[in-house]
Design a protein around this motif. Structure first.
Motif, short mmCIF file in Angstrom:
data_model
loop_
_atom_site.label_atom_id
_atom_site.label_comp_id
_atom_site.label_asym_id
_atom_site.label_seq_id
_atom_site.Cartn_x
_atom_site.Cartn_y
_atom_site.Cartn_z
N LEU A 97 13.37 -2.16 3.28
CA LEU A 97 14.10 -3.26 3.94
C LEU A 97 13.55 -4.62 3.50
N ASP A 98 12.24 -4.73 3.37
CA ASP A 98 11.64 -6.01 2.93
C ASP A 98 12.01 -6.29 1.47
N THR A 99 12.01 -5.24 0.65
CA THR A 99 12.34 -5.43 -0.77
C THR A 99 13.81 -5.85 -0.91
N LEU A 142 16.64 10.13 5.46
CA LEU A 142 15.78 9.25 6.26
C LEU A 142 14.96 10.06 7.26
N GLN A 143 15.39 11.28 7.54
CA GLN A 143 14.57 12.15 8.40
C GLN A 143 13.21 12.33 7.72
N GLY A 144 12.16 12.01 8.43
CA GLY A 144 10.81 12.21 7.89
C GLY A 144 10.28 11.01 7.12
N ALA A 202 6.59 2.74 7.57
CA ALA A 202 6.11 1.88 6.46
C ALA A 202 7.04 2.00 5.25
N GLN A 203 7.51 3.20 4.96
CA GLN A 203 8.43 3.37 3.82
C GLN A 203 9.76 2.65 4.08
N PRO A 215 0.82 -1.22 0.00
CA PRO A 215 0.00 0.00 0.00
C PRO A 215 0.86 1.27 0.00
N VAL A 216 2.16 1.13 0.36
CA VAL A 216 3.07 2.28 0.35
C VAL A 216 3.82 2.24 -0.98
N SER A 217 3.97 3.40 -1.60
CA SER A 217 4.73 3.40 -2.87
C SER A 217 5.80 4.48 -2.84
N LEU A 218 6.96 4.13 -3.37
CA LEU A 218 8.05 5.12 -3.51
C LEU A 218 8.27 5.47 -4.98
N LYS A 219 7.32 5.06 -5.83
CA LYS A 219 7.51 5.29 -7.27
C LYS A 219 7.67 6.78 -7.56
#
Ligand code: CP
Length: 318
Positions: A28-30, A16-18, A22-23, A5-9
């Motif tokens: 890490l999972d990918t 990493l601040q902010g 979930a991101q 449900p989270v996307s970084l596309k």
């Protein structure tokens, strides 16, 4: 790989601040899936076929640049390296013009390392392709923070509640800042230690514990991240002589006994062996330094995949 449900596309990876939990967990999972590709005989997959990536490095790098290059290539992208010392930067071309030049070539992502804090944010504003920060001055090095967290998860299966101690040249360290923001978001108890002139004032407001005594800091630590003394960024009188530094702050076998018996040793590299870390610790049983390098490749594959392809199914066949 299923959809998240989270996307970084199409998202720039600047700091990493902010970044949300979930991101961070998505990356890490990918990366765990990506590590499986690195271990194969034939590593190449066509996931990023047709995509092009430029590595634009204004500062030296071995690990970050090489792993971004291999990450792109293993995923099937075309990757070009620009070493600024052999580019039109030496003729005086500005950062903006350099960025616009690479953009005009139709690249999909730019990975940039630059000596100035905030240069990654500037580049992201200039560029239409995604920008991945490979280290901007003393600000952040987000992929290093992620690979440090990935390595801790590999050995400890969790980050929440662990005592993580970052030792050394905190003032100049983009690694320390990315580690602190990322690890705090995942619930670690983060401490920093070093000579007072190398401790940054902002650290206390980041909600961590600051120590001037390394012995006090590393007592009962689960993880010790030993930072490189950045000789190239030292002003006069910021730390004693190398010998004094090693004596007072270097992580050696005797000091390591103060930490938990299974404490993990990390170092972002390159190491000044005998200065911030003793050789027997760097190459000892508790060291995960070599594994960090491999994990850096997995993290960078994950980032490239997520920003360029989002949650699309990963094609894992060669
Ligand atoms: N840790 C790290 O950024 O190493 P390089 O400078 O070799 O990329």
């Amino acid at each position: 790989m299923g959809k998240s449900p989270v996307s970084l596309k199409n998202k720039d990876i600047l700091q990493l601040q902010g970044m949300s939990e979930a991101q961070l967990r998505l990356i890490l999972d990918t990366a765990k899936e990506m590590k499986g590709i690195i271990d194969r005989d034939i590593k190449k997959v066509p996931t990023l076929r047709g995509k092009s990536i430029i590595n634009l490095f204004y500062e030296p790098s071995t690990r970050t640049r090489t792993s971004f290059e291999l990450a792109g290539k293993y995923l099937g992208a075309d990757v070009v390296n620009i070493t600024t010392s052999a580019s039109s930067v030496v003729k005086g071309e500005s950062l903006r013009d350099t960025l616009l030049t690479v953009e005009a070539m139709g690249v999909d992502a730019v990975v940039m390392r630059h000596e100035v804090e905030g240069s990654a944010h500037f580049a992201a504003q200039v560029l239409k392709p995604v920008l991945i920060n490979a280290g901007d001055g003393a600000h952040e090095h987000p992929t290093q923070g992620l690979l440090d967290m990935f390595t801790i998860l590999q050995y400890k299966q969790k980050i929440e509640g662990l005592k993580v101690v970052i030792v050394g040249d905190i003032l100049h360290s983009r690694v320390a800042r990315s580690d602190i923001w990322g690890m705090k978001t995942l619930g670690a108890d983060v401490h920093v230690a070093g000579p007072v002139p190398l401790l940054a004032r902002e650290m206390e407001v980041m909600g961590i514990t600051v120590h001037s005594s390394v012995e006090e800091a590393i007592r009962d630590a689960d993880v010790i991240n030993v930072l490189r003394i950045q000789k190239e960024r030292q002003g006069k009188g910021l730390f004693p002589s190398s010998r004094e530094y090693a004596r007072l702050f270097g992580i050696n076998a005797k000091r390591l006994q103060l930490a938990k018996p299974d404490a993990l040793i990390l170092h972002p590299g390159p190491m000044n062996r005998g200065l911030e870390i003793a050789p027997d610790v760097a190459y000892g049983e508790q060291s995960a330094i070599q594994e960090q390098v491999k994990n850096g490749l997995a993290i960078r594959m994950a980032i490239l995949y997520l920003v360029l392809m989002g949650g699309e199914e990963i094609e894992v066949t060669a």
